[in-house]
Motif scaffolding. Structure first.
Motif, PDB file in Angstrom:
ATOM      1  N   ILE A 609       3.899   7.540  -3.985  1.00  0.00           N
ATOM      2  CA  ILE A 609       4.690   8.658  -4.493  1.00  0.00           C
ATOM      3  C   ILE A 609       6.123   8.218  -4.762  1.00  0.00           C
ATOM      4  CG2 ILE A 609       5.653  10.922  -3.918  1.00  0.00           C
ATOM      5  CD1 ILE A 609       3.172  11.457  -2.236  1.00  0.00           C
ATOM      6  N   HIS A 615       4.852   9.958 -10.827  1.00  0.00           N
ATOM      7  CA  HIS A 615       4.101  10.618  -9.763  1.00  0.00           C
ATOM      8  C   HIS A 615       4.912  11.776  -9.179  1.00  0.00           C
ATOM      9  CE1 HIS A 615       1.595   6.719  -8.945  1.00  0.00           C
ATOM     10  NE2 HIS A 615       1.309   7.298 -10.097  1.00  0.00           N
ATOM     11  N   VAL A 616       6.192  11.515  -8.938  1.00  0.00           N
ATOM     12  CA  VAL A 616       7.052  12.559  -8.392  1.00  0.00           C
ATOM     13  C   VAL A 616       7.143  13.733  -9.359  1.00  0.00           C
ATOM     14  CG1 VAL A 616       9.389  13.095  -7.581  1.00  0.00           C
ATOM     15  CG2 VAL A 616       8.380  10.861  -7.088  1.00  0.00           C
ATOM     16  N   LEU A 632      -1.835  15.623  -6.712  1.00  0.00           N
ATOM     17  CA  LEU A 632      -1.826  14.638  -5.637  1.00  0.00           C
ATOM     18  C   LEU A 632      -3.015  13.689  -5.723  1.00  0.00           C
ATOM     19  CD1 LEU A 632      -0.086  13.937  -3.158  1.00  0.00           C
ATOM     20  CD2 LEU A 632      -1.592  15.391  -1.798  1.00  0.00           C
ATOM     21  N   ILE A 635      -2.918  10.911  -8.418  1.00  0.00           N
ATOM     22  CA  ILE A 635      -1.945   9.812  -8.316  1.00  0.00           C
ATOM     23  C   ILE A 635      -2.658   8.513  -7.967  1.00  0.00           C
ATOM     24  CG2 ILE A 635      -0.006   8.928  -6.962  1.00  0.00           C
ATOM     25  CD1 ILE A 635       1.027  11.770  -6.746  1.00  0.00           C
TER      26      ILE A 635
END
Length: 635
Positions: A609, A615-616, A632, A635
Motif C-alpha cells: 500500500i 494503490h493509495v 484492497l 492491490i
C-alpha cells in the motif's frame, strides 16, 4: 560561482594596476593576511585561465594580470550580476524566502535591519516578519534563536558549534542521494567543496579507513563549513575538561594530520580547539578507538541487548545472527559518539527505509528503546534508520517468507469429494495453502478451537459458529471460486485484520490530533484498548513520525497492547499535516500482545500500500466498505 568576498577581492585587484600587499588586501577586506592568502589561491582556481591570472611576487604582493580584457570584463560583470541576483533574489514562495533569509542571517557577522531583509527579498516588512517566524522555529529546533536589538536589527544567537551543525542539517535536507553537497554557493563554493573532498579522500586512503560514501559526505560537509567559518575568524568553543578529554583520544592525532593537510592546501590556520572539533567528527565516523564511552556498556553487549529486545517485543529472532551483531556493534560506537557531542548525521535513505522496510524500521525503533534503557541515550530518527539497514539485511538473510495460510476444509458431501477438493486446492496453491485437516460440519460445531487462519467450506457457515473467516466454494471449483480464493490469498491473510466496524471512510477530520483521538475513542468505547493507548501512540510518534509519504500514516504504540490484532482504517476528505507530510490514509495498527504470530507478511502487505501511489488512490476513492474491500483485494 564566486563567493561575495572573492568577488570583492577580484574587484579590488582589477581596480589597481600596481602590486598590492597582503596587508593592504587584508585591511580592505577586514580579514587576516592568512585569509587573504587562502582567498587568493581559491580565486586563482576560479578565474578562467584564458581571461586573467593572479601573479604572486615574493616580498611584494599580488597583481592581477588580464590576458583578454573584453572577456575578463564580461566575466566580471556577469559575476557581479549573479551576486546581485543572489543577494536580492525575487523569491516567490514562503519556503524560498525562508531559505534565502536563512542564508543572509547565517552569513552576517552582525545585526541586519528588518528593512534590509525585506529589500533583499523584494517583499513587504510584514511579510518578512511573518517569514521570520518560520526561520525562528527552524533555528530553535537546533538550539539557536533570533536575537533582536532595537535600532540594530536581528541576528542568529547561539554557539558556533550549533550554527555549524545547523548549516549542515538544514541544507543537507534539501539534497538527495545524487546531490550530496547542497550548501549554497554563498556559504561554500563548489571549488572549496572539491578541494576539501580531495583532501579528505587522500586522508582516508592513506589511513586505510573504511568509510561509506555517506560518511565521507558528512565529514566533507562539516569540514567545508568549518573552513569557511575559520576564514571568517569564527571559532568553536569547548569547555576545558571536554578539550582535555578530546586531546587524549587517539583520533586527535589523526585529526591533527588531517588539519595539517588542510592548512597546507588551503592556507588556513586551525587552532587547537578546531583540531579538537575535527576530532569529534572523526570519532563520529566508523573510525573510533578508546573513548569517553569506556565507562558505558560495551558495544557488543549493547548490540545483544538490541536484538534481545526485538525478539522479546516482536518474536523476530535475530539473536544468533553474528553478522548483525557485529555490524550493530561497529555502528553503535560512532552513533553514540555523535549523540554525546550533539552531532547531526545525514541519512539520505531514511524515507525509503521507512516506506519499503517498515518491519525493519519498527524493529530498529524497538532497538533504540533498548539503547535508551541501557545507556540513557535517545537516538535520532536518522540513526534509527541506519540501525534498520542492518536489521533489514538480517531479515533478508534469515530467509523469512510469508508462512502458508493454515486452512481448515469443511466438506459435507463425503470423503471422496473432500479429498478431490483438497488435492485440487493443493495443486492450485502449493506455496500459499497449508490444509491442516478436512472435517465435517458437526466437528466444527463440536470443537471450537482450531489452529487455523481460514475455513474453506462447501456449505454456508454462520459467523456465530466460528470467528475464523470463511470462503464458500463449490465442491468442483469453478473460475469464480478460484478467483475468489486467489484474491483472498493475495491479501486475505491481512483482510482478517480489517473489520467493517473499524473502517471509517471520507472523514472530515482536520489534524493528526483529531484523527488519533477519534480512532482511539472508538477503540476505547468497544473495550479494545486501555486509557494509556493514545499516550503510547504519541510516544512512538516522538521517536520517529509514522507518516511514510504517498499520503499514508501508520501510527501505533511501540509495544503490543491489545488482545486482538486490528487495522483501524481512516481515510480523509482533505489532507492533514503529519510531521511535515501530507496524509489522507491512516492505518492505526493494533498488534496483539504476547502473540507468537509472524507479522512479516502483514508488514509486506502494508508495504504494497505504502510504496505505490496508485494503490493509495484506489483506497482513498472508496466511499463504502464494499468499495474499500474490493479495492484492497485488487492491490
Amino acid at each position: 560561482m564566486l563567493q561575495p568576498r572573492l568577488l570583492e577581492l577580484l574587484t579590488f585587484l582589477s581596480s589597481e594596476s600596481r602590486t598590492l600587499t597582503a596587508d593592504e588586501l587584508a585591511r580592505k577586506l577586514a580579514v587576516s593576511e592568512r585569509t587573504v592568502r587562502s582567498d587568493i589561491k581559491l580565486l586563482q582556481q576560479e578565474l578562467p585561465a584564458d581571461y586573467a591570472k593572479i601573479e604572486s611576487l615574493r616580498g611584494k604582493g599580488y597583481q592581477l594580470i588580464v590576458i583578454e580584457e573584453k572577456l575578463f570584463q564580461q566575466y566580471l560583470q556577469e559575476t557581479i550580476r549573479v551576486k546581485q541576483e543572489r543577494l536580492y533574489t525575487r523569491v516567490e514562495t514562503p519556503a524560498e524566502r525562508v531559505n534565502h533569509l536563512m542564508q543572509l542571517l547565517l552569513l552576517a557577522d552582525s545585526f541586519i535591519k528588518m528593512e534590509d531583509l525585506a529589500q533583499a527579498c523584494f517583499v513587504s516588512f510584514p511579510t518578512v516578519q511573518n517569514d521570520l517566524k518560520q526561520v525562528r522555529s527552524l533555528l530553535q529546533q537546533s538550539g539557536l534563536d533570533l536575537q533582536k536589538k532595537p535600532k540594530y536589527g536581528i541576528r542568529i544567537a547561539g554557539t558556533e558549534t550549533e550554527k555549524r551543525y545547523f548549516l549542515s542539517a538544514f541544507f543537507s535536507k534539501q539534497a538527495g542521494w545524487h546531490k550530496p553537497y547542497s550548501l549554497p554557493d554563498a556559504i561554500v563554493s563548489e571549488a572549496e567543496i572539491r578541494y576539501v573532498h580531495d583532501i579528505v579522500h587522500k586522508f582516508v586512503t592513506e589511513n586505510n579507513l573504511m568509510l561509506s560514501d555517506v560518511a565521507v559526505q558528512n565529514l566533507v560537509t562539516h569540514i567545508a563549513i568549518a573552513c569557511r567559518r575559520i576564514k571568517d575568524e569564527q571559532y568553536v568553543e569547548l569547555a576545558p575538561d571536554a578539550m582535555q578529554d578530546i586531546i587524549q583520544q587517539p583520533a586527535f592525532r589523526e585529526a591533527a594530520q588531517l588539519t595539517a593537510m588542510l592548512e597546507a592546501e588551503l592556507h588556513l590556520f586551525f587552532p587547537q580547539v578546531e583540531v579538537a572539533y575535527m576530532t569529534i567528527h572523526l570519532m563520529g565516523t566508523d573510525y573510533v578507538s578508546k573513548s569517553k564511552l569506556d565507562g558505558h556498556i560495551g558495544m557488543p553487549d549493547l548490540a545483544s541487548a538490541i536484538v534481545a529486545r526485538i525478539y522479546d517485543k516482536t518474536g523476530l529472532d535475530l539473536r544468533s545472527d553474528q553478522e548483525l551483531l557485529h555490524g550493530l556493534s561497529l555502528h553503535l560506537k560512532p552513533a553514540v559518539h555523535r549523540h554525546l557531542y550533539a552531532m547531526n548525521v545525514r541519512n539520505p535513505l531514511l524515507e525509503d527505509i521507512k516506506r519499503h522496510y517498515p518491519l525493519a524500521f519498527e524493529a530498529a525503533v524497538i532497538g533504540a528503546c533498548a539503547v535508551e534503557k541501557e545507556i540513557s541515550i535517545q537516538l535520532a530518527e536518522e540513526e534509527i534508520g541506519y540501525l534498520a539497514l542492518h536489521i533489514g539485511a538480517a531479515i533478508e538473510r534469515s530467509g523469512k517468507t510469508v508462512r502458508k495460510i493454515r486452512c481448515l476444509l469443511v466438506c459435507a458431501s463425503g470423503a471422496g469429494s473432500a479429498q478431490l477438493l483438497r488435492y485440487k486446492l493443493q495443486s492450485l496453491f502449493p506455496d500459499k495453502l497449508d490444509i491442516i485437516d478436512t472435517i465435517e460440519y458437526y466437528r466444527l460445531l463440536r470443537e471450537k478451537e482450531w489452529d487455523a487462519d481460514l475455513i474453506i467450506s462447501t456449505i454456508p457457515i454462520e459467523s456465530t459458529v466460528t470467528p475464523l473467516p470463511v470462503i464458500l466454494v463449490p465442491v468442483i471449483l469453478d473460475k469464480e471460486a478460484i478467483s475468489k480464493l486467489e484474491a483472498y490469498l493475495h491479501f486475505g491473510q491481512q483482510i482478517r485484520y480489517i473489520k467493517p466496524a473499524y473502517v471509517f471512510l471520507q472523514q472530515d477530520l482536520r489534524s493528526q490530533e483529531e484523527v488519533l483521538a477519534y480512532l482511539t475513542e472508538v477503540l476505547q468505547s468497544d473495550g479494545k484498548v486501555g486509557e494509556d493507548f493514545l499516550t503510547a501512540v504519541y510516544e512512538r510518534e516522538s521517536m520517529a513520525p509514522t507518516s511514510f509519504g504517498n499520503f499514508v500514516a501508520v501510527p501505533h504504540p511501540i509495544e503490543a497492547r491489545v488482545e486482538e490484532t486490528l487495522w483501524v482504517i481512516c481515510t480523509l476528505k482533505q489532507p492533514i499535516d503529519w510531521a511535515g507530510k501530507q496524509v489522507r490514509f491512516v492505518c492505526l495498527l493494533c498488534i496483539e500482545k504476547e502473540s507468537d504470530e509472524d507479522f512479516t507478511g502483514m508488514y509486506q502487505q502494508l508495504v504494497r500500500i505504502i510504496e505505490e501511489p496508485e494503490h493509495v488512490q484506489k483506497l482513498l476513492k472508496a466511499e463504502s466498505y464494499e468499495d474499500f474491500h474490493k479495492a484492497l483485494v485488487s492491490i
